[in-house]
Design an enzyme around this catalytic site. Sequence first.
Site, short mmCIF file in Angstrom:
data_model
loop_
_atom_site.label_atom_id
_atom_site.label_comp_id
_atom_site.label_asym_id
_atom_site.label_seq_id
_atom_site.Cartn_x
_atom_site.Cartn_y
_atom_site.Cartn_z
CG HIS A 52 0.09 -3.90 5.55
ND1 HIS A 52 -0.86 -3.19 4.85
CD2 HIS A 52 0.47 -4.91 4.74
CE1 HIS A 52 -1.05 -3.75 3.67
NE2 HIS A 52 -0.25 -4.81 3.59
CD GLU A 54 -0.66 1.01 7.97
OE1 GLU A 54 0.23 0.17 7.69
OE2 GLU A 54 -1.32 1.61 7.11
CB CYS A 82 -4.43 -0.84 2.73
SG CYS A 82 -4.17 -2.11 4.00
CB CYS A 85 -4.04 -0.84 7.79
SG CYS A 85 -2.66 -1.95 7.39
#
Length: 169
Positions: A52, A54, A82, A85
């Site tokens: 991801h 992040e 999410c 993260c």
Amino acid sequence: MTDEDYMELALAEAIKAAQLGEVPIGALLVYQDEVVAKAFNLREALQTTASHAEMLVIDKGNEVVNSWRLEDCTLYVTLEPCPMCAGAILQARIPRVVFGAYDSKAGCAGSILNLLDDKRFNHQVEVTGGILAEACGQLLKDFFKQLRSRKQEADIISLVDYKGKNNNG
């Protein structure tokens, strides 16, 4: 620079992701008013769950700051973090997160849960949400609309091929 200025930079990263066929989420890490890391989703390209935006920007930030603690940084991301993260943000001790669009399906900075401000953890994060939310959200909507359209076209082609084979063979 303002939160909006930094979010524009994160949006530019998200656009790069979209151009590669990745879910268009971009992130950047700011340390002492300087962008020290930029990233965008790379899950499809790398075929790793944790790719991801992040997570990638945190890893880059750790290298630049030369510490696992990112205590003087602000993380900007185009979509609400999410659970994975949010956990990484807590572990990195990032004091502030600014995000664009809210995520009603997986958001853990206020939409479903607020892991970043849960007093049961030893670290809490100041969260500012909704910065350029419309632009961030529209990029995602457009991406998924295109994806659905391509899938429908592929399904139609497959059906035509299937029927053609049945009629000819």
